[in-house]
Design an enzyme around this catalytic site. Structure first.
Site, PDB file in Angstrom:
ATOM      1  N   THR A   1       0.788  -3.257   8.439  1.00 33.41           N
ATOM      2  CA  THR A   1      -0.438  -2.652   7.923  1.00 33.41           C
ATOM      3  C   THR A   1      -1.486  -2.573   9.017  1.00 33.41           C
ATOM      4  O   THR A   1      -1.610  -3.474   9.841  1.00 33.41           O
ATOM      5  CB  THR A   1      -0.984  -3.419   6.701  1.00 33.41           C
ATOM      6  OG1 THR A   1      -2.224  -2.848   6.297  1.00 33.41           O
ATOM      7  CG2 THR A   1      -1.181  -4.894   6.998  1.00 33.41           C
ATOM      8  N   SER A   2      -2.240  -1.483   9.021  1.00 34.29           N
ATOM      9  CA  SER A   2      -3.237  -1.240  10.063  1.00 34.29           C
ATOM     10  C   SER A   2      -4.530  -2.004   9.823  1.00 34.29           C
ATOM     11  O   SER A   2      -5.377  -2.083  10.705  1.00 34.29           O
ATOM     12  CB  SER A   2      -3.545   0.260  10.145  1.00 34.29           C
ATOM     13  OG  SER A   2      -4.049   0.727   8.906  1.00 34.29           O
ATOM     14  N   GLN A  49       0.832  -1.200   0.000  1.00 39.11           N
ATOM     15  CA  GLN A  49       0.000   0.000   0.000  1.00 39.11           C
ATOM     16  C   GLN A  49       0.869   1.253   0.000  1.00 39.11           C
ATOM     17  O   GLN A  49       0.358   2.361  -0.122  1.00 39.11           O
ATOM     18  CB  GLN A  49      -0.896   0.006   1.240  1.00 39.11           C
ATOM     19  CG  GLN A  49      -1.820  -1.195   1.330  1.00 39.11           C
ATOM     20  CD  GLN A  49      -2.493  -1.273   2.682  1.00 39.11           C
ATOM     21  OE1 GLN A  49      -3.410  -0.498   2.970  1.00 39.11           O
ATOM     22  NE2 GLN A  49      -2.049  -2.188   3.525  1.00 39.11           N
ATOM     23  N   CYS A  68       2.736  19.292 -17.420  1.00 38.95           N
ATOM     24  CA  CYS A  68       3.020  18.204 -18.361  1.00 38.95           C
ATOM     25  C   CYS A  68       3.969  18.683 -19.458  1.00 38.95           C
ATOM     26  O   CYS A  68       3.789  19.779 -20.009  1.00 38.95           O
ATOM     27  CB  CYS A  68       1.721  17.705 -18.972  1.00 38.95           C
ATOM     28  SG  CYS A  68       1.912  16.327 -20.134  1.00 38.95           S
ATOM     29  N   HIS A  83      -1.262   1.460  -4.556  1.00 36.87           N
ATOM     30  CA  HIS A  83      -1.674   2.849  -4.355  1.00 36.87           C
ATOM     31  C   HIS A  83      -0.819   3.831  -5.147  1.00 36.87           C
ATOM     32  O   HIS A  83      -0.936   5.039  -4.950  1.00 36.87           O
ATOM     33  CB  HIS A  83      -1.649   3.206  -2.869  1.00 36.87           C
ATOM     34  CG  HIS A  83      -2.699   2.493  -2.069  1.00 36.87           C
ATOM     35  ND1 HIS A  83      -2.700   2.477  -0.682  1.00 36.87           N
ATOM     36  CD2 HIS A  83      -3.774   1.777  -2.453  1.00 36.87           C
ATOM     37  CE1 HIS A  83      -3.742   1.767  -0.261  1.00 36.87           C
ATOM     38  NE2 HIS A  83      -4.398   1.334  -1.320  1.00 36.87           N
ATOM     39  N   ASN A 106       3.492  -6.816  13.250  1.00 40.28           N
ATOM     40  CA  ASN A 106       3.046  -5.442  13.467  1.00 40.28           C
ATOM     41  C   ASN A 106       3.416  -5.003  14.879  1.00 40.28           C
ATOM     42  O   ASN A 106       3.683  -5.828  15.761  1.00 40.28           O
ATOM     43  CB  ASN A 106       1.527  -5.339  13.270  1.00 40.28           C
ATOM     44  CG  ASN A 106       1.089  -3.970  12.782  1.00 40.28           C
ATOM     45  OD1 ASN A 106       1.879  -3.029  12.719  1.00 40.28           O
ATOM     46  ND2 ASN A 106      -0.182  -3.832  12.444  1.00 40.28           N
TER      47      ASN A 106
END
Length: 309
Positions: free
Chosen positions: A249-250, A139, A206, A157, A274
């Site tokens: 990761t949460s 992520q 751009c 992501h 974690n």
């Protein structure tokens, strides 16, 4: 699928959907739900696995000194990330949002992979030589897995170091520092810093022939849809993996919050590494608490049954 903060109750109810009603003996039910922290048992599952899916979140990069922008201190100036990482925020104030992302880009250019990133990349390389596979589904948008050497990598992501034109849609890598002259020295995170209020024509533009459209970070903002092709590839990996490792990761951002619980629902071992329990912890086989850079490397190091090559 759309990126959304995921409500704990929604996650838990979905995880347990279709399971038998909980036993009236609550003590027994709680005991059965508690994941194991037995490293030897995890290592046995690891040694047998042929296709490992590693899912990572902000916690894996925190030990590299990367701001996570979550929890009590997760602010940039007066705002939390979810108030800046939206299409609406960019439409209202592209200067402020670009300051936020410029700050994050500049920070990341000074950071390096930590032992967790390196252990994952080394494990992938080692297993590849054995005809086994490890994929990383992250992520994170910081590219530290890429920097560590991970090849089978899904950055669901997006990346801080890619831009997308809001006019022509062109996506390009961009490692410029600063990304444009007007952002030089801007983006300081302290709460008393005033917005630079950079004119939109001076923000990143751009460089495609004749376009000059406003660029935006090529990241998935809250409320936006993930790339369907990429998500399809991820789902295929999750459907065939025989071990899942969840790192830092949460488990509160959808749809990634559902990846590991869905694997666990197939009866596949899932191990969580974690600093704390998450809403999904009790659905997993293993839970190892502590800094990922300390707990993960020995867990996925070469097993005694592996052939040395």
């Amino acid at each position: 699928m759309i990126l959304l903060p995921f409500h704990t109750r929604r996650l838990v109810s979905h995880v347990y959907c279709g399971l038998k009603p909980a036993s009236k003996k609550k003590g027994i039910a709680l005991e059965m739900a508690r994941p194991s922290s037995n490293l030897a048992d995890f290592r046995e599952a690891f040694a047998k696995a042929k296709h490992i899916a590693v899912i990572t979140g902000a916690g894996v990069s925190a030990e590299s000194g990367v701001p996570t922008f979550r929890g009590a201190g997760g602010y940039w100036r007066k705002w939390q990330a979810q108030h800046l990482a939206t299409p609406e925020a960019f439409a209202r104030n592209p200067s402020r949002v670009w300051e936020f992302y410029h700050y994050r880009r500049e920070v990341m250019l000074t950071k390096n992979p930590n032992p967790a990133h390196l252990a994952i990349a080394e494990c992938e390389t080692r297993l590849r030589k054995q005809g086994r596979k490890l994929v990383v589904i992250t992520q994170n948008i910081d590219e530290l897995h890429r920097k560590a050497g991970s090849r089978n990598l899904f950055e669901i992501h997006g990346s801080l170091f890619k831009t997308r034109c809001t006019s022509c849609g062109s996506v390009k890598e961009n490692y410029k520092s600063p990304i444009c002259p007007a952002l030089a020295g801007k983006g300081a995170p302290e709460p008393d810093v005033q917005d630079a209020k950079i004119p939109v024509e001076q923000l990143p533009r751009c460089d495609e022939n004749g376009c000059n459209g406003l660029l935006r970070p090529n990241v998935v903002w809250f409320g936006e849809t993930l790339d369907s092709n990429l998500l399809g590839e991820v789902e295929k990996e999750l459907e065939i993996c025989d071990l899942c490792v969840v790192v830092g990761t949460s488990s509160v951002v959808y749809p990634a919050a559902m990846f590991a619980p869905q694997v666990a629902a197939r009866g596949v071992p899932v191990a969580e590494f974690n600093m704390e329990n998450t809403p999904a912890t009790t659905s997993f086989t293993f839970h190892f608490q502590g800094p990922c850079g300390t707990t993960l490397p020995p867990a996925i190091a070469r097993h005694e049954t592996e052939l040395i090559s």
